[in-house]
Scaffold this active site. Structure first.
Site, PDB file in Angstrom:
ATOM      1  N   GLU A 120     -38.975  37.502  76.871  1.00 35.37           N
ATOM      2  CA  GLU A 120     -38.549  36.301  76.160  1.00 35.37           C
ATOM      3  C   GLU A 120     -39.094  36.268  74.740  1.00 35.37           C
ATOM      4  O   GLU A 120     -38.399  35.858  73.805  1.00 35.37           O
ATOM      5  CB  GLU A 120     -38.980  35.048  76.925  1.00 35.37           C
ATOM      6  CG  GLU A 120     -38.222  34.817  78.225  1.00 35.37           C
ATOM      7  CD  GLU A 120     -36.737  34.620  78.015  1.00 35.37           C
ATOM      8  OE1 GLU A 120     -36.324  34.216  76.910  1.00 35.37           O
ATOM      9  OE2 GLU A 120     -35.965  34.887  78.961  1.00 35.37           O
ATOM     10  N   TYR A 202     -39.448  26.464  75.471  1.00 35.46           N
ATOM     11  CA  TYR A 202     -38.405  27.349  75.982  1.00 35.46           C
ATOM     12  C   TYR A 202     -39.005  28.496  76.798  1.00 35.46           C
ATOM     13  O   TYR A 202     -38.575  28.775  77.925  1.00 35.46           O
ATOM     14  CB  TYR A 202     -37.575  27.910  74.838  1.00 35.46           C
ATOM     15  CG  TYR A 202     -36.661  29.016  75.281  1.00 35.46           C
ATOM     16  CD1 TYR A 202     -35.463  28.727  75.921  1.00 35.46           C
ATOM     17  CD2 TYR A 202     -37.013  30.356  75.105  1.00 35.46           C
ATOM     18  CE1 TYR A 202     -34.630  29.746  76.368  1.00 35.46           C
ATOM     19  CE2 TYR A 202     -36.186  31.369  75.544  1.00 35.46           C
ATOM     20  CZ  TYR A 202     -35.005  31.058  76.171  1.00 35.46           C
ATOM     21  OH  TYR A 202     -34.201  32.061  76.621  1.00 35.46           O
ATOM     22  N   ASP A 220     -31.686  27.587  75.325  1.00 35.33           N
ATOM     23  CA  ASP A 220     -31.642  28.352  74.092  1.00 35.33           C
ATOM     24  C   ASP A 220     -30.305  28.111  73.408  1.00 35.33           C
ATOM     25  O   ASP A 220     -29.508  27.266  73.833  1.00 35.33           O
ATOM     26  CB  ASP A 220     -31.879  29.841  74.362  1.00 35.33           C
ATOM     27  CG  ASP A 220     -30.733  30.487  75.137  1.00 35.33           C
ATOM     28  OD1 ASP A 220     -29.822  29.761  75.592  1.00 35.33           O
ATOM     29  OD2 ASP A 220     -30.762  31.718  75.279  1.00 35.33           O
TER      30      ASP A 220
END
Length: 494
Positions: A120, A202, A220
């Site tokens: 990520e 996130y 996202d």
């Protein structure tokens, strides 16, 4: 339910009611009753055709959370999306690690969480295809958070070189060290993960939902785009507020994949989309020529880039080692804070706008003398000084125009030691050609180096040599040992 200005036609903005739990989807807040369908349609038309004065005073929805999904919509979307995901999911290396039976050991869950975390962070502002090789090399070198916790920033930067946004790598390392020093167990909830430096909302949602199956949102750009089109909502995708529907694991990944591969920004493949029957943006675009699916979400005007200028001097030091001549390049380390913090680069100075060649050289000479004690008239001789060209390096918010020169110096006495690096001063080091092929340097440094090599191979012929000699006084011509670079080596002149 809210009303617009009483003097205008009533346009209702409602919240679709959601039960505390629908299948595997949970919702945090109870919603007021929805407006009549006809009024919702009028409102959605207004959102698409917002330039028309008829609706200029209507109540505006500014956050993507302002429209929710009904229980029936949730079921349809969830079933369609997960069915599509089963047959179309992307085969990605971090998913091979994170997928599988939930009844695994704590150690395996930690490994999954670490893989999701690394992927990520790498994927932030970087294309998936670019990240794959970096991820594989990273996991081979540091297969667990405990391995990464023992790494140095220098090693991490070398591994990260070329991905850009190097602060991400530094925060990833600092976060790993914090966890290892605290016992080595990765937090399992999004709220606790956000307490780790470098892990935002996130990333915390991705780790906790994918690795630990916690029901938290992962929103996202791809997710925002899909949701905006499903509800024909022209929300600002850059707003800090997020969708308050909570989706775990596969649903998070499914909607991200759909946004990345089907519901893309400029050319959505609506005819193959699993959610086309539920997409209000598609419905509106079908019935109204002035509306396009790509109208959603709203286009955000990018901040204007700042234009910076710098003079870059590729300083090459030539010395004798026995009967052979060797050359090494001078690299300096950037400050620990700010742009490209802690990374290595060629000596450079910032300019105030466009500056002529003479002024640039004067500024470079002053910088080299003050920082390294390199005096062009006393401690060294100039073998070659040539303007190589201009290179423009584009960052997110900065467009940096670099005027690049090659400065080849011969130190008097053959002494390669300048001033010793001082902790209070700038850190520097000498490197040879091998470093540029084996060490992790930024793409900007590598491109400047490539410019230098191309210049040496194509422009440093006899004519250039003759021009150099004409610019030297008799003493310099007599003292100089190394004159011309040919095929990567200095030729000793008889």
């Amino acid at each position: 339910m809210q009303l617009s200005n009483p003097s205008k036609p009533h346009i209702f903005v409602g919240k679709i009611p959601s039960p505390p739990k629908v299948n595997n989807l949970r919702v945090r807040h109870t919603r007021p009753p929805a407006p009549p369908p006809a009024l919702v349609s009028v409102f959605l038309m207004k959102r698409c055709r917002r330039s028309e004065p008829t609706y200029k005073d209507a109540v505006e929805i500014t956050d993507i959370e302002d429209i929710d999904f009904s229980a029936g919509e949730v079921d349809k979307i969830r079933d369609s999306l997960l069915e599509w995901y089963d047959g179309n999911r992307r085969d990605l290396p971090w998913r091979r690690i994170s997928d599988g039976d939930d009844n695994v050991s704590t150690e395996e869950k930690e490994r999954r969480a670490y893989a999701v975390w690394v992927s990520e962070v790498m994927l932030q502002q970087t294309r998936v295809q670019t990240v794959i090789d970096y991820f594989n090399r990273w996991m081979e070198k540091w297969p667990s958070i405990h391995h990464l916790g023992q790494a140095t920033l220098e090693e991490v930067n070398e591994m990260w070189a070329g991905l850009g946004y190097y602060r991400r790598a530094r925060f990833l390392l600092e976060g790993a060290k914090t966890i290892v020093d605290g016992g080595g167990e990765i937090p399992k909830t999004a709220s606790s993960l956000q307490k780790v430096k470098g892990i935002g909302k996130y990333t915390a949602g991705a780790i906790s939902s994918i690795a630990f199956k916690e029901a938290v949102p992962v929103v996202d750009g791809n997710v925002v785009r899909v949701l905006s089109r499903l509800k024909a909502l022209s929300a600002n995708p850059k707003d800090s507020t997020t969708v308050k529907i909570i989706w775990p694991g596969d649903f998070n990944q499914a909607i991200m994949d759909l946004g990345a591969t089907v519901c893309n920004p400029s050319g959505p493949r609506c005819t193959t989309c699993a959610l086309s029957l539920n997409c209000q943006a598609l419905s509106l675009s079908t019935n109204h020529k002035s509306v396009q699916v790509t109208d959603y979400p709203m286009k955000v005007v990018k901040a204007k880039q700042r234009h910076d200028f710098s003079a870059v001097s590729v300083v090459e030091i030539v010395v004798e080692e026995g009967s052979q001549s060797v050359s090494k390049y001078l690299l300096v380390k950037r400050p620990d804070k700010g742009l490209l913090a802690g990374l290595w680069e060629f000596p450079s100075v910032l300019l105030e706008g466009e500056v002529d060649l003479a002024s640039r050289r004067k500024m470079i000479d002053s910088f080299l003398k003050q920082t390294f004690g390199l005096d062009m008239t006393k401690s060294c001789q100039i073998v070659l000084r040539e303007e190589v060209g201009v290179f423009v390096h584009v960052f997110t918010h900065i467009r940096l125009k670099m005027h690049v020169e090659l400065l080849i110096l011969h130190l008097k006495g053959g002494n390669i030691s300048l001033k010793k690096p001082d902790s209070k001063a700038m850190t520097w080091k000498y490197v040879d050609n091998k470093v540029f092929s084996t060490s992790g340097l930024t793409s900007g440094v590598r491109k400047v180096y490539a410019m230098i090599q191309k210049f040496k191979q194509t422009d440093m012929g006899p004519t250039a040599q003759q021009q150099e000699e004409k610019s030297l006084n008799p003493t310099q011509q007599q003292d100089i040992t190394y004159k011309r670079f040919m095929h990567g080596k200095f030729k000793i002149l008889e």
